[in-house]
Write an enzyme that holds these catalytic residues in place. Structure first.
Site, mmCIF file in Angstrom:
data_model
loop_
_atom_site.group_PDB
_atom_site.id
_atom_site.type_symbol
_atom_site.label_atom_id
_atom_site.label_comp_id
_atom_site.label_asym_id
_atom_site.label_seq_id
_atom_site.Cartn_x
_atom_site.Cartn_y
_atom_site.Cartn_z
ATOM 1 N N HIS A 1 1.021 -1.088 -0.040
ATOM 2 C CA HIS A 1 -0.038 0.065 0.046
ATOM 3 C C HIS A 1 0.953 1.152 0.030
ATOM 4 O O HIS A 1 1.831 1.314 0.773
ATOM 5 C CB HIS A 1 -1.030 -0.074 1.089
ATOM 6 C CG HIS A 1 -1.827 1.082 1.433
ATOM 7 N ND1 HIS A 1 -1.629 1.902 2.527
ATOM 8 C CD2 HIS A 1 -2.615 1.900 0.633
ATOM 9 C CE1 HIS A 1 -2.583 3.073 2.363
ATOM 10 N NE2 HIS A 1 -3.095 2.827 1.202
ATOM 11 N N SER A 2 0.427 2.208 -0.984
ATOM 12 C CA SER A 2 1.149 3.286 -1.107
ATOM 13 C C SER A 2 2.893 3.324 -0.997
ATOM 14 O O SER A 2 3.336 2.797 -1.923
ATOM 15 C CB SER A 2 0.784 4.161 0.419
ATOM 16 O OG SER A 2 1.107 5.666 0.006
ATOM 17 N N PHE A 3 3.326 3.700 -0.039
ATOM 18 C CA PHE A 3 4.935 3.673 0.046
ATOM 19 C C PHE A 3 5.316 2.265 0.055
ATOM 20 O O PHE A 3 6.415 1.557 -0.565
ATOM 21 C CB PHE A 3 5.543 4.303 1.370
ATOM 22 C CG PHE A 3 6.748 3.680 1.688
ATOM 23 C CD1 PHE A 3 7.984 3.846 1.108
ATOM 24 C CD2 PHE A 3 7.039 2.957 2.943
ATOM 25 C CE1 PHE A 3 9.340 3.613 1.601
ATOM 26 C CE2 PHE A 3 8.001 2.354 3.306
ATOM 27 C CZ PHE A 3 9.299 2.743 2.698
#
Length: 241
Positions: free
Chosen positions: A73-75
């Site tokens: 998720h994301s980073f």
């Protein structure tokens, strides 16, 4: 049934996935949520991107996990790309969930808008340990814009300062882009962390995967808090054979 390893994003630790794991396990799947090195409360924040990656590799190897669906998720997208380079034989599919897909030689910082770059540079500079503390108003209006105030406050209380060095490390991703591992992009359509449209998560980030499965759902960047049941349904679709 599948074995999912869920890699969290910035400011989080593995606890962010608790509700998602409960619903995945209720459907008969296995699910694990390691905490990336340097993340969580009361830990040493002096880590670089390679150490973040190694901590996830070590977790998967130490638990003898194989044939996994690895979600970032994301980073966490930048983390799972490098994890895949190291232990591709253990991974059945990668899922990038509103996640950064970096070009070879780029950093995560290179992929965020200039105003966010300036804000994060300032917050890291003003901290005592080169970390970024998430301002509540940004959490409330940008990252978790589909939740009421009580949920925004309770979830914000779980966050901790984010190490900045992994944001600015440039990544060699040549090997990642040569891997034959199947990939999915899971896109929440109300996510405003990146600008909506061509400069956003989809199609800007997703298209870098070249051949991929696209799965979409309504929701914010932090839909694991606001709609974990709906997210689980989409994770299963994104991770199926």
């Amino acid at each position: 049934m599948s074995t999912f390893v869920l890699v969290h994003g910035s400011w989080h630790d593995g606890f962010a996935w608790n509700a998602v794991i409960q619903h995945l396990e209720a459907k008969g799947h296995q699910a694990f949520a390691p905490t990336i090195a340097g993340h969580g409360k009361g830990v040493n924040k002096n880590v670089n991107h390679a150490q973040c990656v190694q901590s996830i590799i070590d977790y998967i190897v130490d638990k003898h996990l194989t044939d996994i669906v690895l979600l970032g998720h994301s980073f966490g997208g930048s983390v799972i790309a490098k994890v895949a380079e190291a232990i591709s034989d253990r991974i059945r599919r990668l899922i990038f969930f509103n996640a950064f897909v970096l070009n070879d030689g780029e950093s995560l910082r290179d992929n965020i808008p200039p105003d966010s770059q300036a804000l994060f540079d300032k917050l890291a500079r003003e901290s005592d340990d080169n970390t970024i503390t998430m301002p509540f108003e940004i959490w409330r209006e940008v990252l978790l814009n589909d939740a009421d105030l009580d949920l925004a406050k309770s979830s914000y209380a779980q966050l901790s300062p984010e190490p900045y060095q992994p944001f600015i490390d440039k990544l060699d991703l040549k090997q990642f882009y040569s891997l034959p591992i199947p990939k999915s992009y899971l896109y929440c359509t109300e996510d405003n962390v990146l600008p909506q449209g061509e400069g956003g998560w989809h199609p800007r980030m997703s298209s870098r995967l070249r051949l991929f499965r696209l799965v979409q759902m309504p929701g914010s960047h932090e839909v694991m808090f606001s709609n974990p049941i709906g997210l689980v349904e989409k994770i299963i679709v994104a991770g199926r054979d």
